[in-house]
Scaffold this active site. Structure first.
Site, PDB file in Angstrom:
ATOM      1  N   TYR A 298      -5.571  -5.832  -7.249  1.00  0.00           N
ATOM      2  CA  TYR A 298      -5.101  -4.615  -6.553  1.00  0.00           C
ATOM      3  C   TYR A 298      -3.719  -4.186  -7.070  1.00  0.00           C
ATOM      4  CZ  TYR A 298      -2.767  -1.966  -2.858  1.00  0.00           C
ATOM      5  OH  TYR A 298      -2.012  -1.036  -2.180  1.00  0.00           O
ATOM      6  N   TYR A 350      -1.715   9.182   4.382  1.00  0.00           N
ATOM      7  CA  TYR A 350      -1.211   8.219   5.370  1.00  0.00           C
ATOM      8  C   TYR A 350      -1.152   8.846   6.753  1.00  0.00           C
ATOM      9  CZ  TYR A 350       0.261   6.500   0.837  1.00  0.00           C
ATOM     10  OH  TYR A 350       0.284   6.150  -0.459  1.00  0.00           O
TER      11      TYR A 350
HETATM   12  N1  GLN Z   1       1.304  -0.639  -4.406  1.00  0.00           N
HETATM   13  C1  GLN Z   1       1.761  -0.051  -3.195  1.00  0.00           C
HETATM   14  C2  GLN Z   1       1.621  -1.042  -2.051  1.00  0.00           C
HETATM   15  O1  GLN Z   1       0.684  -1.785  -2.052  1.00  0.00           O
HETATM   16  C3  GLN Z   1       0.977   1.163  -2.918  1.00  0.00           C
HETATM   17  C4  GLN Z   1       1.410   1.875  -1.684  1.00  0.00           C
HETATM   18  C5  GLN Z   1       1.436   3.341  -1.770  1.00  0.00           C
HETATM   19  O2  GLN Z   1       1.438   3.967  -2.819  1.00  0.00           O
HETATM   20  N2  GLN Z   1       1.511   3.948  -0.635  1.00  0.00           N
HETATM   21  O3  GLN Z   1       2.455  -1.088  -1.182  1.00  0.00           O
END
Ligand code: GLN
Length: 494
Positions: A298, A350
């Site tokens: 990930y 979000y």
């Molecule tokens: N790599 C980031 C994380 O896992 C991705 C979060 C984002 O872009 N909002 O926190």
């Protein structure tokens, strides 16, 4: 003559006659573009016309044409009509469609000049701050700003910092979700992840009543969908598989991997580890998942770098139901796209997703690197990149750009319902019925002094000497309204 040879003759005849038609069309196009005063067509003018209509020099669909200019014509300044016919033989229909306004945004030059105005307005916004919870990300300048678009016909335009590679971060989530869906099917994927907005921030430690992460667009959900992407492969092949899929949706243009961002993220990943352990405790992962490997995978996906230009092409593949407009490759199924766009609409921004959809009405996905992948279904993909973020983790300028966009254009999903009382413009190609017959449109363009539109109708094959119901031609109208440039053009081509 037996049956077979008769058929052959017929085929041959058809071929010859269609070649003649093609040759004529090419000649009309050539003469329309050629300046009256010069003997041959300037290559610069030709390339410029294509660019104004969104067909860039590096478009894979016109490669045979650009190669011909480069290798056979050694980049001469002028091209004869015979050379033009040879050079455009394999991609004539793309070139003709682009120049005759047959693409989804017929007046691409006007549309992009208006986008530039929006860009300049939004650029003044200096609010927000660059993400710093992943240390490497805070090294990027908050001033950076790029906007790139790619329509479903592959018309491209970019402005600002569109060649800079930036960290896609959460903008990797839609692709991983698509891959998980294509491999496992909707039912299996949604045993492990929900489809409901969480109402919390992107890295909140929370699960739904079935002990699943709320959706694939927040961290917990994206960790979960990552666990469902080719777990059978070794880590190296697994990551390469994702990179290859980015290349496919970006029309053959390759992403980069940013190792410093990856190490920075891995070194500060307590929250993501906490999320993964929380889900492990509740038995949410598919059987056999390896927590450490899943998290590393990930983080690698979040540490991919792309340019705004590439992300816009990826978004256009999503706008075209999974088919890349630049290569014609079908990368994802329609059902996959339906699912991912629905979740981007409800969960892509979000804890601001609801308000975002209410205000702008199209699916988008943001990342803390400042990128925003926007899909206007059946029209275009857009990428806005500007690293300064608001408190939700969304790009400040990205959001303002979207708001300005729907202020001017009917791109909100429900603008179509309010069409009659809306003052918004719709730059999309209209139905033949709506714009009336071509001759009426040509005459109207002459009346307005719109030279570019006149050229497009000419390339389309409209007879410029034809009159309207009153016998008035385009030339009459252009002269009556005092549009000198149009008058000169119409006289030279009449
Ligand atoms: N790599 C980031 C994380 O896992 C991705 C979060 C984002 O872009 N909002 O926190």
């Amino acid at each position: 003559m037996d049956q077979v040879s008769h058929k052959e003759v017929t085929n041959k005849d058809t071929k010859i006659s269609s070649n003649i038609i093609k040759a004529d069309e090419a000649e009309v196009l050539y003469n329309t573009l050629k300046e009256t005063s010069s003997k041959n067509l300037s290559v610069k003018i030709l390339i410029n016309e294509l660019k104004n209509n969104g067909i860039l020099n590096n478009d894979p669909r016109i490669r045979s044409f650009t190669n011909h200019l480069k290798y056979n014509l050694k980049n001469n300044d002028f091209i004869t009509v015979e050379e033009f016919k040879i050079a455009t033989k394999e991609c004539f229909s793309i070139i003709k469609s682009a120049l005759s306004g047959e693409f989804v945004i017929p007046d691409f030059e006007k549309f992009t000049s208006e986008l530039e105005e929006i860009f300049n307005t939004v650029k003044k916004n200096k609010n927000g701050a660059v993400a710093d919870y992943i240390p490497q990300l805070k090294k990027v300048s908050a001033e950076k700003f790029g906007v790139s678009i790619c329509t479903i016909d592959g018309q491209r335009w970019s402005h600002g910092d569109c060649d800079d590679f930036f960290s896609i971060q959460s903008a990797c989530k839609p692709l991983n979700y698509c891959l998980a869906l294509e491999e496992n099917g909707e039912e299996k994927v949604h045993k492990h992840v929900g489809s409901e907005p969480s109402g919390h921030s992107f890295n909140e430690i929370t699960l739904d009543h079935m002990k699943r992460p709320h959706n694939p667009m927040i961290n917990a959900g994206a960790i979960m969908t990552s666990s469902l992407v080719r777990p059978d492969l070794c880590p190296a092949d697994r990551f390469e598989y994702v990179l290859n899929n980015w290349t496919r949706i970006c029309g053959g243009s390759e992403p980069r991997f940013n190792n410093s961002v990856y190490l920075s993220e891995l070194g500060t990943a307590d929250r993501n580890f906490a999320l993964a352990y929380f889900m492990k405790e509740h038995g949410t992962f598919p059987k056999g998942s390896n927590l450490q490997e899943t998290l590393e995978f990930y983080f690698q996906c979040c540490s991919i770098d792309l340019t705004a230009e590439q992300v816009a092409v990826a978004a256009s593949t999503m706008a075209l139901n999974g088919m890349c407009p630049l290569t014609g490759e079908k990368v994802f199924n329609a059902n996959t796209l339906k699912n991912v766009l629905a979740l981007m609409s409800t969960c892509g921004m979000y804890d601001y997703s609801g308000e975002f959809f209410f205000k702008v009405g199209f699916p988008a996905k943001s990342g803390v690197g400042g990128g925003l992948l926007i899909v206007i279904p059946n029209v275009m993909g857009i990428c806005v990149w500007s690293p300064a973020l608001d408190k939700n983790g969304n790009s400040v300028r990205g959001i303002e750009f979207c708001q300005e966009l729907v202020k001017k254009y009917a791109f909100h999903n429900y603008d179509s319902l309010a069409r009659s009382d809306s003052k918004k413009c719709d730059p999309r190609k209209k139905d033949a019925e709506e714009i009336g017959s071509n001759i009426v449109s040509l005459i109207y363009a002459a009346y307005n002094g719109d030279l570019e539109a006149i050229k497009r109708y000419l390339i389309k094959g409209v007879d410029i000497n034809q009159g309207d119901y009153d016998g008035r031609t385009a030339l009459h109208l252009a002269s009556a309204e005092g549009h000198e440039k149009c008058v000169n053009f119409l006289i030279s081509k009449g």
